[in-house]
Enzyme design. Structure first.
Site, short mmCIF file in Angstrom:
data_model
loop_
_atom_site.label_atom_id
_atom_site.label_comp_id
_atom_site.label_asym_id
_atom_site.label_seq_id
_atom_site.Cartn_x
_atom_site.Cartn_y
_atom_site.Cartn_z
N THR A 32 -42.92 64.36 -65.26
CA THR A 32 -41.88 64.29 -65.87
C THR A 32 -40.62 63.58 -65.81
OG1 THR A 32 -41.74 65.73 -67.01
CG2 THR A 32 -43.39 65.11 -67.69
N ARG A 43 -45.45 72.00 -74.58
CA ARG A 43 -46.33 72.51 -73.60
C ARG A 43 -45.95 72.78 -72.31
NH1 ARG A 43 -52.42 69.64 -72.71
NH2 ARG A 43 -51.30 68.91 -71.66
N ARG A 65 -33.84 65.10 -65.52
CA ARG A 65 -33.37 64.63 -66.43
C ARG A 65 -33.16 66.27 -67.44
NH1 ARG A 65 -36.06 60.11 -66.59
NH2 ARG A 65 -37.24 61.13 -68.70
N CYS A 67 -34.37 67.71 -70.82
CA CYS A 67 -35.49 67.72 -71.92
C CYS A 67 -34.50 67.37 -73.25
CB CYS A 67 -36.26 68.71 -72.08
SG CYS A 67 -37.07 69.12 -74.11
N CYS A 70 -35.29 70.93 -75.46
CA CYS A 70 -34.72 72.01 -75.69
C CYS A 70 -33.34 71.98 -75.18
CB CYS A 70 -35.81 73.35 -75.02
SG CYS A 70 -35.62 72.85 -72.88
ZN LIG Z 1 -37.88 71.37 -73.47
#
Ligand SMILES: [Zn+2]
Length: 342
Positions: A32, A43, A65, A67, A70
């Site tokens: 990702t 997940r 990059r 997230c 979070c």
């Molecule tokens: Zn995250």
């Protein structure tokens, strides 16, 4: 990855969503292109797609990059904000409003509420309430062991929050956040009428009770602890534990050595208060732990219970009476409930 944390330990922390590791490494997900805190609620990626980095700059250098969920680069800022808010709440006559705390820390109220809750397990208002109740109780009893060291707020790193937690249960807790470094764990696997049962304990109390596991599971959970099979003092405790499991009901006297977030410990305490022969739903546990809306968090506190039977997570069933799940299989859950129903 780093000297301090092996990739295996890092992955185990990710699977536990262990907040004590936030700020100590980040999890890069190559598929990702995103990196996360160990505790990210998203997940879990497949292990094969993960690469660990010591910090965000390493992950960015590899083209990843941060997230957006979070915010892995905000760990230090979040910690400072939570500690400042705790100071403010502890010193104030009246509980400061969420707006006032948000202003103090430079976050928006909703975001600060989320950050605080993620770190402490309670909202600022619930924390202030718990603090007030605790002080009232202390004043009445002239002290006591109930104060979670979490409330004393480690003033340094998030992991110290958890290392030092004495817990809302009055349970003691060893330095689990560091993989059990410096802790000796005695263990044994015994045959019971429900199958092979693993019991493990420190000098403070039982730290794991499980079925159909061997010591390799202990080594995975407490990678830095010294594991010793048997031992004279341990055998005595072991006999009590086995007797309690074979004739379930009375095990409140058996000491435990466990540690979770404030909310998890509040859930475990609520589990310990369910009388043998009765069951509760996750919603009831969440409410008993002081946060009726945190039904899913109560479910995950249940799942993270290290000490089966003695913290009777088998007494939680789904709304409507469906048995729900059990870490060691429904046969054992059904058997435990059947015995207790007598
Ligand atoms: Zn995250």
């Amino acid at each position: 990855m780093t000297d301090a944390i092996s990739d295996d330990a890092a992955w185990a922390a990710v699977l536990r969503r262990d907040r004590a590791f936030d700020g100590r490494f980040v999890t890069g997900v190559l598929t990702t292109g995103i990196y996360c805190r160990p505790s990210c609620a998203a997940r879990h990626p497949a292990r094969g797609n993960v690469r660990f980095f010591a910090d965000g700059s390493g992950a960015r250098a590899a083209g990843l990059r941060a997230c957006k969920r979070c915010l892995p680069d905000d760990v230090g800022r979040d910690e400072a904000a939570v500690l400042a808010a705790i100071d403010e709440i502890r010193q104030a006559e009246d509980a400061p409003s969420l707006t006032a705390l948000a202003e103090l820390t430079g976050y928006s109220p909703t975001h600060f509420q989320r950050v605080f809750k993620r770190s402490i397990g309670l909202s600022p208002a619930a924390y202030a309430r718990a603090l007030r109740e605790e002080r009232a109780r202390d004043a009445l009893s002239g002290g006591g062991d109930v104060t979670g060291a979490i409330y004393e707020a480690g003033y340094g790193s998030a992991s110290r929050f958890y290392e030092n937690t004495k817990g809302l249960l009055g349970m003691t807790a060893s330095a689990w956040a560091n993989g059990g470094a410096g802790v000796t764990i005695h263990w044994a696997v015994v045959d019971t009428s429900m199958g092979a049962m693993l019991v493990a304990a420190t000098d403070k109390g039982v730290c794991r009770l499980s079925f159909n596991e061997d010591a390799s599971e202990l080594a995975r959970r407490f990678p830095k602890a010294e594991l010793v099979e048997g031992g004279a003092a341990f055998e005595k405790l072991l006999a009590e534990v086995v007797a309690s499991v074979e004739a379930p009901g009375d095990f409140a006297h058996i000491p435990l050595d466990v540690k979770g977030t404030a909310f998890q410990e509040a859930c475990w305490k609520a589990l310990r208060e369910i009388p043998a022969g009765e069951t509760r739903t996750y919603a009831e546990i969440a409410a008993a732990a002081g946060n009726p809306t945190a039904v899913r968090a109560a479910g995950s506190a249940n799942a993270r219970n290290n000490v089966a039977v003695l913290i009777p997570c088998h007494r939680v069933i789904r709304t409507g009476g469906d048995l729900g799940g059990y870490a060691y299989g429904l046969d054992i859950k059904r058997e435990l409930l059947k015995r207790e129903a007598k």
